[in-house]
Design a protein around this motif. Structure first.
Motif, PDB file in Angstrom:
ATOM      1  N   SER A 146       0.826  -1.215   0.000  1.00 25.60           N
ATOM      2  CA  SER A 146       0.000   0.000   0.000  1.00 25.60           C
ATOM      3  C   SER A 146       0.854   1.256   0.000  1.00 25.60           C
ATOM      4  O   SER A 146       0.585   2.216   0.726  1.00 25.60           O
ATOM      5  CB  SER A 146      -0.947  -0.008   1.206  1.00 25.60           C
ATOM      6  N   THR A 147       1.892   1.261  -0.824  1.00 27.23           N
ATOM      7  CA  THR A 147       2.801   2.408  -0.868  1.00 27.23           C
ATOM      8  C   THR A 147       2.303   3.508  -1.795  1.00 27.23           C
ATOM      9  O   THR A 147       2.848   4.604  -1.772  1.00 27.23           O
ATOM     10  CB  THR A 147       4.191   1.952  -1.335  1.00 27.23           C
ATOM     11  N   ARG A 148       1.297   3.231  -2.632  1.00 24.93           N
ATOM     12  CA  ARG A 148       0.778   4.241  -3.562  1.00 24.93           C
ATOM     13  C   ARG A 148      -0.745   4.331  -3.443  1.00 24.93           C
ATOM     14  O   ARG A 148      -1.480   4.063  -4.379  1.00 24.93           O
ATOM     15  CB  ARG A 148       1.149   3.888  -5.006  1.00 24.93           C
ATOM     16  N   PRO A 149      -1.272   4.739  -2.277  1.00 22.26           N
ATOM     17  CA  PRO A 149      -2.730   4.878  -2.154  1.00 22.26           C
ATOM     18  C   PRO A 149      -3.218   6.064  -2.977  1.00 22.26           C
ATOM     19  O   PRO A 149      -2.475   7.011  -3.251  1.00 22.26           O
ATOM     20  CB  PRO A 149      -2.941   5.103  -0.663  1.00 22.26           C
ATOM     21  N   ASP A 150      -4.470   6.009  -3.352  1.00 21.55           N
ATOM     22  CA  ASP A 150      -5.044   7.068  -4.177  1.00 21.55           C
ATOM     23  C   ASP A 150      -6.495   7.278  -3.791  1.00 21.55           C
ATOM     24  O   ASP A 150      -7.168   6.357  -3.333  1.00 21.55           O
ATOM     25  CB  ASP A 150      -4.939   6.696  -5.658  1.00 21.55           C
ATOM     26  N   PHE A 151      -6.973   8.488  -3.986  1.00 28.71           N
ATOM     27  CA  PHE A 151      -8.341   8.876  -3.660  1.00 28.71           C
ATOM     28  C   PHE A 151      -9.042   9.237  -4.965  1.00 28.71           C
ATOM     29  O   PHE A 151      -8.610  10.131  -5.694  1.00 28.71           O
ATOM     30  CB  PHE A 151      -8.315  10.079  -2.704  1.00 28.71           C
ATOM     31  N   ASP A 152     -10.123   8.507  -5.277  1.00 29.91           N
ATOM     32  CA  ASP A 152     -10.847   8.774  -6.514  1.00 29.91           C
ATOM     33  C   ASP A 152     -12.329   8.507  -6.288  1.00 29.91           C
ATOM     34  O   ASP A 152     -12.753   8.107  -5.195  1.00 29.91           O
ATOM     35  CB  ASP A 152     -10.301   7.943  -7.677  1.00 29.91           C
ATOM     36  N   GLU A 153     -13.123   8.701  -7.345  1.00 29.33           N
ATOM     37  CA  GLU A 153     -14.569   8.539  -7.214  1.00 29.33           C
ATOM     38  C   GLU A 153     -14.968   7.099  -6.979  1.00 29.33           C
ATOM     39  O   GLU A 153     -16.081   6.828  -6.512  1.00 29.33           O
ATOM     40  CB  GLU A 153     -15.282   9.095  -8.451  1.00 29.33           C
ATOM     41  N   GLY A 154     -14.072   6.156  -7.276  1.00 32.60           N
ATOM     42  CA  GLY A 154     -14.394   4.755  -7.058  1.00 32.60           C
ATOM     43  C   GLY A 154     -14.356   4.333  -5.601  1.00 32.60           C
ATOM     44  O   GLY A 154     -15.033   3.379  -5.210  1.00 32.60           O
ATOM     45  N   ASN A 155     -13.566   4.991  -4.763  1.00 28.42           N
ATOM     46  CA  ASN A 155     -13.480   4.616  -3.347  1.00 28.42           C
ATOM     47  C   ASN A 155     -13.950   5.724  -2.413  1.00 28.42           C
ATOM     48  O   ASN A 155     -13.603   5.727  -1.227  1.00 28.42           O
ATOM     49  CB  ASN A 155     -12.051   4.196  -2.981  1.00 28.42           C
ATOM     50  N   LEU A 156     -14.750   6.658  -2.946  1.00 31.01           N
ATOM     51  CA  LEU A 156     -15.252   7.740  -2.099  1.00 31.01           C
ATOM     52  C   LEU A 156     -16.043   7.185  -0.922  1.00 31.01           C
ATOM     53  O   LEU A 156     -15.934   7.684   0.206  1.00 31.01           O
ATOM     54  CB  LEU A 156     -16.115   8.693  -2.936  1.00 31.01           C
ATOM     55  N   LEU A 157     -16.840   6.132  -1.127  1.00 32.70           N
ATOM     56  CA  LEU A 157     -17.664   5.560  -0.064  1.00 32.70           C
ATOM     57  C   LEU A 157     -17.113   4.221   0.414  1.00 32.70           C
ATOM     58  O   LEU A 157     -17.865   3.388   0.923  1.00 32.70           O
ATOM     59  CB  LEU A 157     -19.100   5.384  -0.557  1.00 32.70           C
ATOM     60  N   SER A 158     -15.823   4.001   0.303  1.00 27.95           N
ATOM     61  CA  SER A 158     -15.215   2.764   0.800  1.00 27.95           C
ATOM     62  C   SER A 158     -14.843   2.910   2.266  1.00 27.95           C
ATOM     63  O   SER A 158     -14.527   4.006   2.748  1.00 27.95           O
ATOM     64  CB  SER A 158     -13.963   2.417  -0.014  1.00 27.95           C
ATOM     65  N   LEU A 159     -14.840   1.781   2.978  1.00 22.75           N
ATOM     66  CA  LEU A 159     -14.421   1.798   4.380  1.00 22.75           C
ATOM     67  C   LEU A 159     -12.908   1.768   4.517  1.00 22.75           C
ATOM     68  O   LEU A 159     -12.376   2.137   5.569  1.00 22.75           O
ATOM     69  CB  LEU A 159     -15.032   0.609   5.118  1.00 22.75           C
ATOM     70  N   SER A 160     -12.203   1.321   3.503  1.00 23.41           N
ATOM     71  CA  SER A 160     -10.743   1.358   3.514  1.00 23.41           C
ATOM     72  C   SER A 160     -10.280   1.690   2.111  1.00 23.41           C
ATOM     73  O   SER A 160     -10.639   1.007   1.145  1.00 23.41           O
ATOM     74  CB  SER A 160     -10.156   0.019   3.962  1.00 23.41           C
ATOM     75  N   ARG A 161      -9.469   2.732   1.999  1.00 25.22           N
ATOM     76  CA  ARG A 161      -9.042   3.221   0.690  1.00 25.22           C
ATOM     77  C   ARG A 161      -7.608   2.828   0.357  1.00 25.22           C
ATOM     78  O   ARG A 161      -7.030   3.383  -0.580  1.00 25.22           O
ATOM     79  CB  ARG A 161      -9.220   4.743   0.628  1.00 25.22           C
ATOM     80  N   LEU A 219     -20.455  15.169 -13.297  1.00 21.68           N
ATOM     81  CA  LEU A 219     -19.541  15.795 -12.348  1.00 21.68           C
ATOM     82  C   LEU A 219     -19.689  15.109 -10.999  1.00 21.68           C
ATOM     83  O   LEU A 219     -20.808  14.852 -10.546  1.00 21.68           O
ATOM     84  CB  LEU A 219     -19.854  17.296 -12.207  1.00 21.68           C
ATOM     85  N   THR A 220     -18.556  14.788 -10.369  1.00 21.82           N
ATOM     86  CA  THR A 220     -18.544  14.201  -9.027  1.00 21.82           C
ATOM     87  C   THR A 220     -17.656  15.054  -8.139  1.00 21.82           C
ATOM     88  O   THR A 220     -16.499  15.337  -8.481  1.00 21.82           O
ATOM     89  CB  THR A 220     -18.021  12.752  -9.060  1.00 21.82           C
ATOM     90  N   LEU A 221     -18.197  15.439  -6.992  1.00 21.47           N
ATOM     91  CA  LEU A 221     -17.473  16.239  -6.002  1.00 21.47           C
ATOM     92  C   LEU A 221     -17.568  15.514  -4.673  1.00 21.47           C
ATOM     93  O   LEU A 221     -18.655  15.085  -4.271  1.00 21.47           O
ATOM     94  CB  LEU A 221     -18.074  17.643  -5.893  1.00 21.47           C
ATOM     95  N   GLY A 222     -16.442  15.347  -3.972  1.00 18.69           N
ATOM     96  CA  GLY A 222     -16.488  14.602  -2.721  1.00 18.69           C
ATOM     97  C   GLY A 222     -15.340  14.926  -1.785  1.00 18.69           C
ATOM     98  O   GLY A 222     -14.298  15.462  -2.192  1.00 18.69           O
ATOM     99  N   ARG A 223     -15.568  14.575  -0.492  1.00 22.16           N
ATOM    100  CA  ARG A 223     -14.555  14.795   0.533  1.00 22.16           C
ATOM    101  C   ARG A 223     -14.765  13.794   1.659  1.00 22.16           C
ATOM    102  O   ARG A 223     -15.888  13.334   1.886  1.00 22.16           O
ATOM    103  CB  ARG A 223     -14.634  16.221   1.080  1.00 22.16           C
ATOM    104  N   VAL A 224     -13.677  13.465   2.368  1.00 20.42           N
ATOM    105  CA  VAL A 224     -13.707  12.460   3.428  1.00 20.42           C
ATOM    106  C   VAL A 224     -13.167  13.091   4.710  1.00 20.42           C
ATOM    107  O   VAL A 224     -12.198  13.860   4.690  1.00 20.42           O
ATOM    108  CB  VAL A 224     -12.864  11.230   3.039  1.00 20.42           C
ATOM    109  N   ARG A 245      -9.830  14.646 -13.661  1.00 27.32           N
ATOM    110  CA  ARG A 245      -9.885  14.285 -12.249  1.00 27.32           C
ATOM    111  C   ARG A 245      -8.751  14.988 -11.530  1.00 27.32           C
ATOM    112  O   ARG A 245      -7.621  15.037 -12.038  1.00 27.32           O
ATOM    113  CB  ARG A 245      -9.761  12.770 -12.041  1.00 27.32           C
ATOM    114  N   SER A 246      -9.032  15.515 -10.336  1.00 27.04           N
ATOM    115  CA  SER A 246      -7.995  16.225  -9.579  1.00 27.04           C
ATOM    116  C   SER A 246      -8.291  16.145  -8.088  1.00 27.04           C
ATOM    117  O   SER A 246      -9.433  15.940  -7.670  1.00 27.04           O
ATOM    118  CB  SER A 246      -7.908  17.693 -10.017  1.00 27.04           C
ATOM    119  N   LEU A 247      -7.237  16.296  -7.305  1.00 26.51           N
ATOM    120  CA  LEU A 247      -7.314  16.393  -5.846  1.00 26.51           C
ATOM    121  C   LEU A 247      -6.770  17.759  -5.450  1.00 26.51           C
ATOM    122  O   LEU A 247      -5.624  18.102  -5.755  1.00 26.51           O
ATOM    123  CB  LEU A 247      -6.486  15.286  -5.188  1.00 26.51           C
TER     124      LEU A 247
END
Length: 727
Positions: A503-518, A549-554, A593-595
């Protein structure tokens, strides 16, 4: 050609049908006559039968049988002499579309032997063979004398075609579908450029013919001026071999490709061996192989092999731009409610700063997942994963070697997952969902004294999410969707002491916005309370514009140092995730896509891709930005533009290009340009490319290439859209 085969019975049948019972003189008719017998048909303005042995058909004569059509101004069938006389213009078309045109001819009734004067053959509506005469031999061979062969459009203005082959004699073997040339001369715009006393070429109806394929000329700054001459060898209907010698002042190379199709699968092997002056190695080479097979009980087997003798070989010869080779074998089965997969993978890094001894080189993975639908509702899932990665090094992590990175840590893990989920529709159209999970993990660690040798953990988790979709249909047929989403979750337990190898390259995207572990692998899991908010907008109208359009935050209970800085998740409050796409009816497709970190006013990661497709062009552009992140071994910002496209600016001219530009370093990484001319009978392609290497083991190189394809033979199909009518 079959056009000689099906006509012989025609005249005998029609003659028998037209002959009277007693002695007869000539029978004539002033109007169109039609005679038919057993599927044979003869139509003419006038039909005459003489002495019960001669049938003479004159005036717009047309004969049909078994899909073969013959037209002539006059046909004389003599049963006593067993001969057939044709007066032109003669045209014979067989069921495959092959055409034979002649001025006059004399054939036997079996049409196995005979002579046609002023003959012209058109094979597969592509290749034209014009000759002074054509002789039919044994019902198999057609011998043409003083021949001109071309697939270019030939009009009555006597202008020279772009190319043609002149030969004193051409023999067409109907059975083998081959053409044999004697004293062949290649002419470009009627100027002789090449002579060969004997040559064999396949006719256009043969898809797989033994012989030389289109040669290509290649010149590079590393290998010099060279030529490639591929030779194709069919080995039955199910396999073939292509050998390509590549000769230049710097190298002697033999390339090979082997393909074989099986009843339930296929394999492809590619490789090359070289002896050159670029290195001190006696022999350099590479070997790539791929294959896939369907097994019993819905299982599938696939494999891939990639290996090379040295790090620079693939780049020097432009076989591949990969900097890490992957070989694997996988057995899998996917059914509606079940997934089963097992794979073994080997990695070979070609990067200067990578050591294959300390990189996880061998990785084994087995996965299983099953879905159940209990009577009380919802969906129950059972899953398990067994993983191992192995390093060749035997050194321990805390060994006293000079390089702390030189170690041989090996890790095996077994992860099990139990989960249940369900969803309901509440008042007002709100969709509510619940998810409960239980993870059971076991780790075994070898050759790392800083970590425990084996660790176990049990992790419970639960989440509740709400969605409130608002949908509307417009008057013009467009559909709109606005959907706010929210999730609240909890992950129990404490993180055990396990090395972070996966897990050295984790990423945040629309596919794991509602995941319990990213995290990308289960060697890391998020802990504590977490929540997420998102907004989804969608407009769907295929007739004009589709956009989303998808907008999200955790938000999490506390910071997690296992997330890297550029992942967008390193702090308790994540970066803003913004992702969108646009698809227009004019052929424009845009995705982005951007963070974005609001507090630091910076973009952690960004990527964008635009493609515009029209009838004459296909253009694409991409942008990539990765911020500085020492945790991901990135000491500087990476920023790159890339462009690729093809544009047909004239009916016969097209250009294609590609380009990669490193904005951070201010230099090109790669650039290339192709120029192509194509008409109904030829394709000429000129290419130039430049690779700007930044590695110690790679050298920058510039390559030039020239390929000329003559259409009309089985090596290159004809392009009907380029054929023009004669004026």
């Amino acid at each position: 050609m079959r056009l000689f085969r099906t006509l012989p019975p025609l005249f005998g049948l029609l003659l028998a049908a037209s002959l009277p019972a007693g002695p007869v003189v000539a029978q004539t008719a002033p109007s169109t006559q039609t005679l038919a017998q057993d599927g044979a048909l003869l139509i003419a303005d006038q039909v005459v039968v003489e002495n019960q042995s001669r049938l003479i058909a004159t005036g717009n004569v047309e004969a049909l049988q078994d899909g073969t059509r013959l037209t002539a101004s006059r046909i004389i069938y003599d049963r006593d002499n067993d001969s057939l006389t044709l007066e032109g213009p003669i045209r014979i078309t067989d069921p495959q579309g092959n055409v034979l045109v002649a001025d006059a001819g004399q054939l036997d009734t079996g049409m196995k032997n005979g002579l046609l004067r002023g003959a012209r053959m058109v094979l597969d509506q592509q290749l034209q063979l014009a000759s002074v005469e054509a002789r039919r031999v044994d019902g198999r061979y057609t011998q043409l004398s003083r021949v001109a062969v071309t697939s270019c459009q030939v009009c009555g203005d006597q202008s020279a075609p772009l190319w043609q082959i002149r030969a004193s004699r051409v023999v067409h073997d109907q059975q083998e579908r081959q053409m044999y040339f004697e004293n062949a001369q290649l002419r470009i715009l009627d100027v002789p450029v090449f002579y060969v006393p004997y040559m064999r070429l396949p006719d256009p109806t043969l898809a797989r013919a033994r012989g030389f394929l289109i040669p290509s000329i290649r010149s590079t700054t590393l290998l010099g001026f060279g030529i490639k001459t591929p030779y194709f060898i069919p080995i039955g209907d199910d396999k073939d071999l292509t050998l390509t010698p590549y000769l230049s002042p710097v190298t002697r190379t033999l390339e090979a490709r082997y393909r074989q199709a099986f009843r339930y699968g296929e394999i492809t092997l590619n490789g090359a061996f070289s002896a050159d002056t670029l290195t001190s190695d006696d022999t350099r080479g590479y070997f790539f192989a791929t294959g896939s097979f369907d097994l019993k009980r819905d299982f599938k087997l696939s494999f891939s092999i990639q290996t090379t003798t040295d790090d620079a070989y693939l780049n020097d010869y432009d076989y591949s731009g990969a900097d890490r080779l992957e070989s694997n074998i996988t057995i899998s089965r996917f059914r509606r409610n079940e997934m089963l997969s097992a794979s073994l993978t080997h990695y070979q890094s070609l990067r200067d700063d990578d050591s294959n001894a300390t990189q996880p080189s061998i990785v084994g993975l087995a996965e299983y997942e099953r879905r159940f639908f209990p009577r009380f509702g919802g969906e129950f899932r059972l899953g398990a994963e067994l993983h191992n990665h192995y390093r060749y090094s035997d050194l321990d992590v805390d060994s006293n070697d000079s390089d702390s990175l030189v170690d041989g840590r090996d890790v095996t893990r077994l992860n099990s997952e139990l989960s249940w989920r369900n969803r309901w529709t509440l008042a007002g159209g709100v969709r509510a969902g619940v998810l409960g999970e239980l993870w059971i993990d076991r780790f075994w660690i070898n050759q790392d004294s800083t970590m425990p040798s084996n660790v176990s953990q049990i992790t419970p988790a639960v989440a509740v999410d709400l969605r409130w979709p608002w949908a509307r249909a417009g008057a013009n047929g467009a559909r709109w969707l606005i959907e706010p989403v929210a999730q609240a979750g909890w992950i129990g337990g404490e993180r055990v002491k396990v090395t972070n190898d996966e897990s050295t390259r984790p990423d945040f995207d629309e596919g794991n916005l509602l995941s319990l572990s990213r995290f990308p692998a289960p060697d890391r899991r998020e802990r504590g309370y977490t929540s997420a908010l998102g907004l989804r907008l969608l407009r769907d109208d295929p007739a004009s514009l589709t956009a989303g359009l998808t907008l999200g935050r955790v938000w999490r209970e506390e910071d997690d140092s296992a997330f890297t800085r550029s992942s967008g998740l390193s702090s308790a409050t994540s970066d803003w995730l913004l992702a969108g796409h646009i698809d227009t009816s004019d052929g424009l497709v845009l995705s982005v896509r951007s963070l974005f970190d609001v507090q630091q006013q910076r973009v952690s990661k960004a990527e964008a891709r635009a493609v515009w497709s029209k009838s004459r062009m296909n253009l694409g552009a991409s942008y990539l930005l990765l911020a500085t992140d020492p945790d991901e071994s990135r000491d500087g910002t990476l920023s790159e533009w890339s462009f690729d496209g093809r544009y047909r600016f004239l009916d016969n001219w097209a250009t294609a290009s590609e380009m990669r530009y490193d904005l951070a370093d201010g230099r090109f990484a790669r650039a290339g340009l192709d120029l192509e001319y194509q008409n109904e009978c030829a394709v000429v392609t000129f290419s130039v490319s430049r690779r700007y290497a930044s590695s110690d083991s790679l050298e920058p190189s510039t390559s030039f290439g020239l390929t000329v394809e003559l259409k009309g033979f089985s090596t290159a199909s004809s392009a009907g859209e380029y054929r023009q009518s004669c004026r």
